[in-house]
Design an enzyme around this catalytic site. Structure first.
Site, PDB file in Angstrom:
ATOM      1  N   VAL A   1       9.695   4.671 -43.814  1.00 42.13           N
ATOM      2  CA  VAL A   1       9.173   5.908 -43.231  1.00 42.13           C
ATOM      3  C   VAL A   1       7.992   6.421 -44.058  1.00 42.13           C
ATOM      4  O   VAL A   1       6.957   6.827 -43.513  1.00 42.13           O
ATOM      5  CB  VAL A   1      10.284   6.973 -43.146  1.00 42.13           C
ATOM      6  CG1 VAL A   1       9.706   8.288 -42.613  1.00 42.13           C
ATOM      7  CG2 VAL A   1      11.419   6.491 -42.254  1.00 42.13           C
TER       8      VAL A   1
ATOM      9  N   ASP B   1     -10.583   0.712   2.815  1.00 39.97           N
ATOM     10  CA  ASP B   1     -10.021   0.126   4.030  1.00 39.97           C
ATOM     11  C   ASP B   1      -8.649   0.726   4.304  1.00 39.97           C
ATOM     12  O   ASP B   1      -8.039   1.363   3.438  1.00 39.97           O
ATOM     13  CB  ASP B   1      -9.855  -1.395   3.877  1.00 39.97           C
ATOM     14  CG  ASP B   1     -11.188  -2.117   3.796  1.00 39.97           C
ATOM     15  OD1 ASP B   1     -12.182  -1.565   4.267  1.00 39.97           O
ATOM     16  OD2 ASP B   1     -11.212  -3.242   3.252  1.00 39.97           O
TER      17      ASP B   1
ATOM     18  N   LYS C   1     -10.378  -1.589   8.606  1.00 41.65           N
ATOM     19  CA  LYS C   1     -10.284  -2.788   9.427  1.00 41.65           C
ATOM     20  C   LYS C   1      -8.826  -3.015   9.787  1.00 41.65           C
ATOM     21  O   LYS C   1      -7.974  -3.162   8.917  1.00 41.65           O
ATOM     22  CB  LYS C   1     -10.833  -4.002   8.689  1.00 41.65           C
ATOM     23  CG  LYS C   1     -12.323  -3.931   8.369  1.00 41.65           C
ATOM     24  CD  LYS C   1     -12.780  -5.181   7.635  1.00 41.65           C
ATOM     25  CE  LYS C   1     -14.275  -5.137   7.365  1.00 41.65           C
ATOM     26  NZ  LYS C   1     -14.619  -4.075   6.408  1.00 41.65           N
TER      27      LYS C   1
ATOM     28  N   ASP D   1      -6.814  -8.445  -3.651  1.00 42.96           N
ATOM     29  CA  ASP D   1      -7.915  -8.884  -4.504  1.00 42.96           C
ATOM     30  C   ASP D   1      -9.162  -9.039  -3.633  1.00 42.96           C
ATOM     31  O   ASP D   1      -9.099  -9.632  -2.549  1.00 42.96           O
ATOM     32  CB  ASP D   1      -7.583 -10.223  -5.167  1.00 42.96           C
ATOM     33  CG  ASP D   1      -8.703 -10.703  -6.064  1.00 42.96           C
ATOM     34  OD1 ASP D   1      -8.645 -10.430  -7.269  1.00 42.96           O
ATOM     35  OD2 ASP D   1      -9.646 -11.349  -5.554  1.00 42.96           O
TER      36      ASP D   1
ATOM     37  N   MET E   1      -2.575 -12.293   7.158  1.00 44.42           N
ATOM     38  CA  MET E   1      -3.022 -11.932   8.514  1.00 44.42           C
ATOM     39  C   MET E   1      -2.565 -12.951   9.554  1.00 44.42           C
ATOM     40  O   MET E   1      -3.323 -13.361  10.427  1.00 44.42           O
ATOM     41  CB  MET E   1      -4.559 -11.778   8.538  1.00 44.42           C
ATOM     42  CG  MET E   1      -5.061 -10.689   7.604  1.00 44.42           C
ATOM     43  SD  MET E   1      -6.861 -10.704   7.353  1.00 44.42           S
ATOM     44  CE  MET E   1      -7.039 -12.115   6.231  1.00 44.42           C
TER      45      MET E   1
END
Length: 475
Positions: free
Chosen positions: A23, A247, A269, A302, A382
């Site tokens: 300490v 987006d 989008k 990303d 997608m």
């Protein structure tokens, strides 16, 4: 306010540490970092303290503490494991009006050590007045995520220009305006990348003539949705931006972390609904930067993995716009981890392919023969709308109908949903469960591990206490 927060200059000032163990060593290190003149008194010292003494960095007194050791000292630490010694140090020091700290005994402290965020010469101290030191430490950890490491070198650099700026600008308001311009310029990014010489040259130029605001675009990956998956650099740049172009895939929780007074522009989008065509988005980024704006172009996942970041950066480069690229955790990595599905596994998959189910209209057909190989993982972005075609082509080219599949909807978010089954029923699973975007398809043997390894949402998660502060306004 129980303690007045002050920063004390300790260069060559005499301080005393009573104790010779671990300490005492920790307190000694703090004093040495502040360039104090440190004396330690104890009947025994650990090896590292002896090494400091050997290097003439500290003075060791091999003795039991007595009042004479306080002579000439400006402050003292009691860091022994004996209560009677610590109490004696406190009483004698307090009687002399010498600042004293008895370690881990808050009532016997006339000063305390705060938790410190050190970006020398910038220093941030956090204190709980000794009531909750672990909580103060956790707040420090939170601030560590917000304060970039280049702030220290930046402060050092501009500190060397203060006298020049005072000579160049006589009025305080003019000096303030100049410094605001500096911190909004690419001087900051030059220091961030380690090019301090170029930053210094730019500062000299800004002193000679009033420079026009210099714009820049930050192309930032926001990850799949959980705000705790943001990188530190992403958060820092989000807080610096004048304009944020985003987006629909960027979650509301992440959008709440952007600079409060930034202009927000949605170029959302969704499949079949592009509110702003890509070419217009590209030109918008160029125009905003040419106006001298700091623009954060934030994208889900990303930016360089099915995010059209490459297209946007090509336009920025062609127009001589300064830009930075900040990678994010892509959906395949984030969603699969939160679904308990390892993308590779020695027993099940030795390879992985990232695939998009949404290509350009005139784009080439996918290499289904390669994609249909066994013992590999397909992560399909997608792919919800094209799932009947994906299912048909994989079966046609040899993938077995009983190949495990997983559909991850809203991966890493609070409303994450995982639906599992077999390739032969992929399209039906999506229709029957009313799957909506954003959703990721995982096809391969590893998808079967979801039932064994799923963890997210199964039980109350321990807080990491690392989620960035959401009430920060301007930086």
């Amino acid at each position: 306010m129980q303690y007045l927060p002050i920063f004390t200059k300790l260069d060559n000032k005499p301080v005393l540490v009573v104790g010779g163990g671990e300490v005492a060593l920790r307190k000694c290190r703090a004093f040495l970092k502040a360039r104090a003149s440190v004396t330690l008194v104890a009947p025994w010292f650990c090896d590292e303290l002896k090494e400091h003494a050997h290097n003439n960095e500290v003075t060791l007194i091999d003795a039991y503490f007595d009042e004479s050791h306080l002579d000439g000292k400006m402050l003292v630490i009691a860091a022994t494991d004996r209560d009677e010694v610590n109490n004696n140090v406190f009483e004698l020091a307090n009687a002399r009006n010498v600042f004293v700290n008895v370690v881990d005994d808050q009532p016997k402290c006339t000063f305390i050590f705060p938790s410190i965020v050190d970006r020398d010469p910038i220093t941030i101290a956090i204190s709980s007045a000794g009531t909750a030191p672990v909580l103060a430490r956790r707040l420090r950890e939170k601030l560590e995520t917000l304060i970039p490491h280049h702030i220290g070198p930046l402060a050092t650099l501009v500190g060397g220009f203060r006298d020049k700026v005072k000579k160049r600008f006589k009025h305080f308001s003019d000096r303030r305006q100049f410094w605001e311009g500096v911190f909004d310029s690419s001087v900051v990014s030059k220091v961030q990348t380690g090019d301090t010489q170029a930053a210094q040259q730019q500062l000299e130029q800004m002193l000679d003539a009033k420079a026009e605001p210099e714009g820049e675009v930050y192309v930032v990956g926001a990850g799949p949705g959980d705000p705790e998956l943001l990188t530190l650099k992403a958060l820092q740049l989000m807080q610096q931006a004048d304009v944020v172009v985003y987006d629909f895939l960027v979650s509301d929780e992440i959008m709440e972390l952007v600079r409060r007074d930034a202009d927000l522009i949605c170029v959302g989008k969704r499949l079949g609904d592009h509110s702003v065509v890509q070419e217009d988005t590209n030109q918008m980024l160029v125009d905003l930067a040419k106006q001298g704006k700091k623009v954060c172009r934030i994208k889900g996942g990303d930016p360089f993995i099915y995010g059209r970041g490459g297209e946007e950066v090509q336009v920025l480069a062609a127009n001589n716009v300064n830009y930075q690229i900040v990678p994010g955790i892509t959906a395949a990595a984030g969603c699969s981890a939160y679904a308990g599905i390892p993308l590779t596994h020695r027993d099940h998959a030795q390879a992985i392919q990232f695939v998009t189910g949404h290509c350009k209209k005139d784009g080439q057909e996918l290499d289904w023969q390669s994609l249909a190989k066994a013992n590999q993982t397909l992560a399909i972005y997608m792919g919800v709308i094209k799932s009947p075609h994906i299912q048909s082509e994989l079966l046609k080219h040899g993938r077995k109908a009983d190949t495990p599949v997983a559909i991850i909807e809203n991966g890493t978010r609070k409303n994450q949903r995982v639906v599992t089954g077999q390739l032969g029923e992929l399209a039906d699973l999506i229709e029957r469960n009313s799957i909506i975007s954003p959703a990721l398809l995982i096809i391969g043997e590893v998808a079967a591990l979801h039932s064994q390894l799923a963890w997210f949402g199964k039980s109350e998660q321990t807080s990491s206490f690392a989620q960035p502060l959401t009430d920060v306004s301007n930086t």
